[in-house]
Scaffold this active site. Structure first.
Site, PDB file in Angstrom:
ATOM      1  CG  LEU A  33      13.411 -75.238 -33.460  1.00 38.36           C
ATOM      2  CD1 LEU A  33      12.103 -75.326 -32.669  1.00 38.36           C
ATOM      3  CD2 LEU A  33      13.157 -74.638 -34.840  1.00 38.36           C
ATOM      4  CG  HIS A  37      14.048 -71.298 -35.657  1.00 33.30           C
ATOM      5  ND1 HIS A  37      15.305 -71.753 -35.379  1.00 33.30           N
ATOM      6  CD2 HIS A  37      13.879 -71.435 -36.995  1.00 33.30           C
ATOM      7  CE1 HIS A  37      15.888 -72.160 -36.495  1.00 33.30           C
ATOM      8  NE2 HIS A  37      15.055 -71.972 -37.493  1.00 33.30           N
ATOM      9  CD  GLN A  61      15.285 -76.334 -47.923  1.00 33.22           C
ATOM     10  OE1 GLN A  61      14.080 -76.525 -47.798  1.00 33.22           O
ATOM     11  NE2 GLN A  61      15.867 -75.287 -47.361  1.00 33.22           N
ATOM     12  N   GLY A 147      12.001 -65.836 -41.885  1.00 36.89           N
ATOM     13  CA  GLY A 147      13.029 -64.929 -41.377  1.00 36.89           C
ATOM     14  C   GLY A 147      13.606 -64.038 -42.468  1.00 36.89           C
ATOM     15  CG  ASP A 150      17.263 -67.925 -44.764  1.00 41.35           C
ATOM     16  OD1 ASP A 150      18.448 -68.076 -45.086  1.00 41.35           O
ATOM     17  OD2 ASP A 150      16.757 -68.458 -43.768  1.00 41.35           O
ATOM     18  CB  SER A 185      22.612 -69.351 -38.924  1.00 41.21           C
ATOM     19  OG  SER A 185      22.701 -70.488 -39.761  1.00 41.21           O
ATOM     20  CB  SER A 186      20.280 -74.292 -37.832  1.00 40.75           C
ATOM     21  OG  SER A 186      19.001 -73.801 -37.515  1.00 40.75           O
TER      22      SER A 186
END
Ligand code: PAF
Length: 283
Positions: A33, A37, A61, A147, A150, A185-186
């Site tokens: 996170l 987030h 995914q 979000g 995306d 972004s992670s």
């Protein structure tokens, strides 16, 4: 803040919560996170009596050559970040909880799932739609937030909710950026210092295209050219796509009019970054 990992625990919790007429807000995540987030938690908090955040790195995914094994996992840090963020319940299922032994049923999204990420990452949106549908059934949210970063995923989820009559309202959460414009972004942790310096080129390309549209440019091709020209000036950048699409169908547009998204996927060295802007253009 409580943590639940199993199906019966979740069912017990949401039945009790709903018995008293309370609403549930939901933020599905894959963990790792960051402030983006946490802004989604705040967004949904305004609309629901309780907020559930799921932490689940969804294997279905990721493609076979993708980063499932090395995707950042930091559960302790995630819990610490969620404390005091407005999250009431962390749902942290195991893979076999989401995908019970013998699991075969999937959600196969069409329409907005077909191009761009869907074309470059076959099966990606099937994995996303399947897990989000399962999570919705386990959490029973009244409202869920995804979000805007995306943007194609958001369009796929909205389409799925409409098509399958899922009783949940979908909200979009604004992209949170670093000072130099890089979208949080992670996966930003993969960037080397040199790549990190190059990464804001995505934001600069989007700003240049946005300015061209604000100045009256309505040709989809011309806007794509503006995006590419900026991106290609950065030696570390390899463009996978730089598009102008309709915000709902995610089909490329010839003329920029109405609600459009400018989505980018760019490799900076070894790291694949995506970003976009959404705007409404007059005729
Ligand atoms: O956006 C993500 O983090 C994931 O795609 C989601 C929606 C949590 C599904 O695994």
């Amino acid at each position: 803040m409580i943590t639940i990992g199993d199906v019966n625990g979740m069912r017990g919790w949401y039945r009790l919560w709903k018995k008293y007429g309370r609403t549930i807000g939901f933020v599905p995540t894959m963990g790792a996170l960051h402030a983006g987030h946490l802004s989604l938690v705040q967004r949904v908090r305004e609309r629901a009596d309780a907020v559930v955040v799921s932490l689940f790195v969804n294997p279905t995914q990721f493609g076979p050559q993708e980063d499932f094994a090395r995707y950042p996992r930091q559960p302790e840090k995630d819990f610490a970040l969620l404390q005091g963020s407005g999250c009431d319940l962390v749902f942290q299922p195991k893979v076999e909880t989401i995908y019970p032994p013998g699991h075969t049923t999937v959600v196969e999204p069409g329409g907005p799932a077909e191009g761009l990420e869907g074309a470059l990452r076959p099966g990606h949106f099937r994995g996303v739609a399947t897990v989000v549908c399962a999570l919705f059934n386990l959490v029973r949210p009244d409202v869920a937030v995804f979000g805007q970063k995306d943007a194609q995923q958001l369009a796929v989820i909205r389409r799925m909710v409409r098509d399958l009559h899922l009783p949940v309202e979908i909200l979009a959460g604004e992209t949170v950026r670093e000072e130099d414009g890089l979208a949080l972004s992670s996966r930003n942790v993969y960037l080397s210092p040199e790549e990190r310096r190059a990464a804001p080129v995505l934001y600069r390309a989007l700003q240049a295209a946005k300015q061209a549209i604000a100045a009256g440019e309505r040709s989809g091709e011309a806007v794509r050219r503006v995006l590419r020209e900026v991106l290609e000036r950065e030696p570390l950048a390899r463009v996978e796509y730089a598009e102008v699409v309709d915000a709902e169908s995610f089909q490329p547009v010839a003329t920029v009019a109405g609600s459009v998204v400018l989505p980018l996927a760019v490799r900076i060295g070894g790291t694949r970054l995506i970003d976009n802007v959404q705007l409404v253009a007059g005729h």
